[in-house]
Design an enzyme around this catalytic site. Sequence first.
Site, PDB file in Angstrom:
ATOM      1  N   HIS A 168      41.954  36.112  40.451  1.00  0.00           N
ATOM      2  CA  HIS A 168      42.694  37.062  39.628  1.00  0.00           C
ATOM      3  C   HIS A 168      43.525  36.249  38.633  1.00  0.00           C
ATOM      4  O   HIS A 168      44.532  35.641  39.004  1.00  0.00           O
ATOM      5  CB  HIS A 168      43.581  37.938  40.513  1.00  0.00           C
ATOM      6  CG  HIS A 168      42.789  38.770  41.462  1.00  0.00           C
ATOM      7  ND1 HIS A 168      43.225  39.112  42.720  1.00  0.00           N
ATOM      8  CD2 HIS A 168      41.558  39.326  41.323  1.00  0.00           C
ATOM      9  CE1 HIS A 168      42.302  39.854  43.311  1.00  0.00           C
ATOM     10  NE2 HIS A 168      41.276  39.991  42.490  1.00  0.00           N
ATOM     11  N   GLU A 171      47.393  35.889  38.103  1.00  0.00           N
ATOM     12  CA  GLU A 171      48.222  35.370  39.203  1.00  0.00           C
ATOM     13  C   GLU A 171      48.400  33.865  39.009  1.00  0.00           C
ATOM     14  O   GLU A 171      47.874  33.029  39.742  1.00  0.00           O
ATOM     15  CB  GLU A 171      47.564  35.745  40.534  1.00  0.00           C
ATOM     16  CG  GLU A 171      47.568  37.272  40.718  1.00  0.00           C
ATOM     17  CD  GLU A 171      46.588  37.793  41.754  1.00  0.00           C
ATOM     18  OE1 GLU A 171      46.396  39.024  41.815  1.00  0.00           O
ATOM     19  OE2 GLU A 171      46.001  36.993  42.506  1.00  0.00           O
ATOM     20  N   HIS A 261      46.574  33.579  45.807  1.00  0.00           N
ATOM     21  CA  HIS A 261      46.808  34.778  44.988  1.00  0.00           C
ATOM     22  C   HIS A 261      48.301  35.005  44.747  1.00  0.00           C
ATOM     23  O   HIS A 261      49.153  34.339  45.339  1.00  0.00           O
ATOM     24  CB  HIS A 261      46.261  36.016  45.719  1.00  0.00           C
ATOM     25  CG  HIS A 261      44.780  36.122  45.688  1.00  0.00           C
ATOM     26  ND1 HIS A 261      44.108  37.000  44.884  1.00  0.00           N
ATOM     27  CD2 HIS A 261      43.838  35.435  46.373  1.00  0.00           C
ATOM     28  CE1 HIS A 261      42.809  36.872  45.068  1.00  0.00           C
ATOM     29  NE2 HIS A 261      42.610  35.939  45.975  1.00  0.00           N
ATOM     30  N   GLU A 337      49.249  34.985  49.638  1.00  0.00           N
ATOM     31  CA  GLU A 337      49.855  35.809  48.584  1.00  0.00           C
ATOM     32  C   GLU A 337      51.283  35.342  48.328  1.00  0.00           C
ATOM     33  O   GLU A 337      52.113  35.317  49.237  1.00  0.00           O
ATOM     34  CB  GLU A 337      49.879  37.286  49.007  1.00  0.00           C
ATOM     35  CG  GLU A 337      48.502  37.904  49.218  1.00  0.00           C
ATOM     36  CD  GLU A 337      47.810  38.328  47.930  1.00  0.00           C
ATOM     37  OE1 GLU A 337      48.444  38.212  46.844  1.00  0.00           O
ATOM     38  OE2 GLU A 337      46.650  38.775  48.006  1.00  0.00           O
TER      39      GLU A 337
HETATM   40 ZN   LIG Z   1      44.979  38.522  43.659  1.00  0.00          ZN
END
Ligand SMILES: [Zn+2]
Length: 377
Positions: A168, A171, A261, A337
């Site tokens: 992504h 990010e 992420h 994350e």
């Molecule tokens: Zn992500």
Amino acid sequence: MIAVSAAFDSGNIEVVRCEAPDDIVLRIARDAHSDFFQWFHFRLSGARGEACTVRIIGLEASAYPGGWPGYEAVTSHDRATWVRSPSRYDAAADGGTLTIEVTPLHDHVWLAYFAPYSMERHHELVARMMVLPGVQARVLGASLEGQPIDCLTIGEGPRQVWLYARQHPGESMAEWWMEGALEMLTDPADEVAAALRAGATIHCIPNMNPDGSCRGHLRTNAAGVNLNREWAGPTAERSPEVLAALAAMTATGVDFAIDVHGDEAIPQVFIAGFEGIPGITERQLGLLGRYKETLARATPDFQTRIGYPPAAAGRANLTMSTNQLAERFGCLAMTLEMPFKDHDDNADSRAGWSPERSKGLARSCLAVLAEMLPDLR
Ligand SMILES: [Zn+2]
């Protein structure tokens, strides 16, 4: 004259109105061929010393409206140091408005969703690492727009470790994490790194989605495809970035993987596991629990109380990379994350979550890996 521009590497903004310092109204462009939007990055010029009110509107339609309450934008005058600027969110105003207050100290000021990690910096990272002893730089394949999918490999041990980031592209903290990991792994004075290099071969993909990064996308590649939903069957037409990475992983096997992420809404660092995969084993669950608990003890910048609810037994989404890798290789494969906001358990009101803390977290993650390395196979 006040002006707003996003026509540069990873820029994203559209001007609705830019008439006066207290009347700057902007929108975020959607990722190409998709409805996702949340990443913004632009330059505000011509307002030196003036108190500016920047309003970004239409945000209730963004990918994660829950990302805006409690969030503060980052600003920089030198594009090296990014600090938080006072921001507030009103869900009812103009379809959801983030209002950012900033008084530029110089002729230009840059604003972004998080400290950007440009493709130029990516190439500088690859070059800086590649010349160090014991580092191999490979190209695993090409993105849809022809950019290389870079991989840096370090170490000669039997365990196969894969670290990869920025599926992504918005990010950006994920590539800051990779920079921290690579600096540690190549540090000749670091004993933990020496143990890792002796016990494992560590493959690092700092940026899985260079096209989305250049384009200022939040979540997709040039075709509007979310790469972290492609791992069950990547194709050359939709997701050559994943096809290339999965082929390289299949060639080496995988004993341990971290997919890095950022999370828009949750103000904590956390790990999402693979609990719902069909082939889950007690051994895998034991390793997952031990990794998370050890990391929480190792650093105040990680916790295990808050995160995504695990998938029910047998219900994991195998199009997501870490589920696919855990199922396919029987390994420990985790999604890390980091917050766009802050890690509330150890908050920093000036910088929030930051590049420096992302890099520091990488060192902690690798230290825990080193400790568990003998048990990974
Ligand atoms: Zn992500």
